[in-house]
Design an enzyme around this catalytic site. Structure first.
Site, short mmCIF file in Angstrom:
data_model
loop_
_atom_site.label_atom_id
_atom_site.label_comp_id
_atom_site.label_asym_id
_atom_site.label_seq_id
_atom_site.Cartn_x
_atom_site.Cartn_y
_atom_site.Cartn_z
N LYS A 177 0.84 -1.20 0.00
CA LYS A 177 0.00 0.00 0.00
C LYS A 177 0.88 1.25 0.00
O LYS A 177 1.93 1.28 0.66
CB LYS A 177 -0.89 -0.05 1.26
CG LYS A 177 -1.91 1.05 1.41
CD LYS A 177 -2.73 0.77 2.67
CE LYS A 177 -3.85 1.76 2.89
NZ LYS A 177 -4.67 1.40 4.08
N SER A 192 -9.50 1.11 3.42
CA SER A 192 -8.74 1.97 2.53
C SER A 192 -7.73 1.21 1.69
O SER A 192 -7.21 1.75 0.70
CB SER A 192 -8.01 3.03 3.37
OG SER A 192 -7.06 2.45 4.26
N SER A 247 -9.50 -1.50 7.51
CA SER A 247 -9.02 -1.20 6.17
C SER A 247 -8.28 -2.32 5.46
O SER A 247 -7.94 -2.18 4.29
CB SER A 247 -8.13 0.05 6.20
OG SER A 247 -8.90 1.19 6.50
#
Length: 388
Positions: A20, A96, A120
């Site tokens: 990420k 996310s 997330s």
């Protein structure tokens, strides 16, 4: 597919991995999916988990998109692009860690790292039909991860199979040991939480088919823990992102949610601290009588892309995951669909520090229930569940 924010080719010829874009990779800017960080200086050193992967011979293939500033549940990102949910292209990929889940679901890599502050990792794992683990808080290093300070956030793997997820944990958590032996029959505490009838039907059918002992469990502070976790993330994220909002470069929906977060007061934070202690004790007490707690990951299937523009309105996607960020317990989402073939996820929660046992239980249930990730829109072909 708007999955990869920065293509990379670092490391050896080992397993392919993506991370990420809140994790530092030396020589590359950490942009967190935000135009406000478009001109950020390159990181000078790798995040500790990235360094561990490279040292173990893994091949880092890219940094993935995310919901801007890791502050949203849908994965929709007008500036960076919204990653494609390959199994359900009309549905949100979840946030996310949207790009990390989407990368695994698209078959680009077997493992991608995400972060989980309020669900997330688990939410996008459920939305995209892959495996996702939020480790015990503090079990995996956050050095070199945005935001720099958090009392909720955890780095963890999303994967196409349980063996791949475990292999990643054995690298990024150096004290992660072999999976323990399990008793012949597990005691699974089925947590009483509000979810759509079709979601519960899928979860109940799966648990009943597992052949394990099922026990009803009620956590009376569950809703309080959700709201307390929201208060904490509001204060900590506003503190980390206030200067970025003031640039005027943060997308309007995320900026509006952050400004709302800034209004969280000291009374709410003191109350949240009390709920954190009490709820964590409640979960520990429930797990004294059960090997693991089970509940859905999502209350209902992920919304359609055309119905999920309002980030604030979609925060309820985290209703069943956020409490365990507050308590710090490890939690994993296994791929599970409802009768209509839409993803909802099966979530398992274990004692703090019991990540290996949680993974062992997840592995058993995955094999017994023939649960597989959905990659490229079909069941993952590289993992063959045991036959029974």
């Amino acid at each position: 597919m708007n999955i990869v924010s920065q293509p990379l080719s670092l490391g050896a010829d080992g397993p392919a991995v993506m991370v990420k874009d809140t994790l530092d990779v030396a020589g590359y800017a950490t942009r967190a999916g935000s135009r406000a960080l478009a001109d950020a200086a390159p990181a000078t050193r790798h995040a500790e988990v990235v360094q561990r992967l490279l040292a173990a011979g893994w091949h880092l293939r890219g940094k993935t998109h995310l919901h801007e500033l890791a502050f949203g549940t849908t994965g929709i990102n007008p500036w960076a692009g919204t990653p494609l949910n390959s199994g359900w292209p009309d549905r949100v990929p979840g946030g996310s860690s949207s790009g990390s889940a989407a990368a695994v679901a698209a078959g680009l890599v077997g493992v991608a790292l995400g972060t989980d502050t309020g669900g997330s990792i688990r939410v996008p794992a459920a939305c995209c039909g892959v495996f996702g683990l939020k480790p015990t808080f503090g079990r995996v290093s956050r050095e070199g991860v945005l935001p720099r300070h958090s009392t909720l956030d955890c780095v963890g793997p999303l994967a196409a199979s349980m063996p791949e997820l475990v292999a990643a944990m054995q690298v990024i958590a150096p004290d992660f040991g072999a999976l323990p032996a399990l008793p012949e029959r597990l005691r699974i505490g089925v947590l009483d939480v509000p979810a759509q009838a079709g979601t519960w039907q899928a979860v109940h059918q799966a648990l009943q088919a597992s052949g394990e002992t099922l026990l009803p469990v009620h956590l009376r502070r569950f809703a309080e823990a959700y709201h307390a976790g929201l208060s904490v993330i509001n204060v900590e994220t506003w503190s980390a992102c206030q200067a970025l909002v003031e640039t005027g470069l943060v997308a309007p929906d995320v900026a509006a949610r952050l400004r709302h977060a800034s209004r969280t007061d000291d009374i709410a934070i003191k109350a949240a601290a009390a709920v954190r202690r009490l709820f964590a004790a409640d979960v520990d007490q429930a797990l004294a009588d059960c090997d693991v707690l089970a509940l859905p990951t999502l209350p209902e299937p992920p919304p359609r892309l055309d119905q999920a523009a309002d980030t604030g309105a979609s925060v309820g996607m985290t209703a069943l995951v956020r409490p365990f960020n507050l308590s710090g317990h490890p939690a994993i989402s296994l791929p599970l669909c409802n009768a209509q073939g839409l993803p909802v996820g099966l979530q398992l929660v274990a004692l703090r520090g019991g990540d290996e046992r949680l993974c062992a239980i997840a592995q058993r249930l995955t094999e017994r229930l023939h649960l597989t990730a959905i990659t490229n829109g079909v069941p993952h072909a590289d993992f063959e569940p045991a036959t029974h």
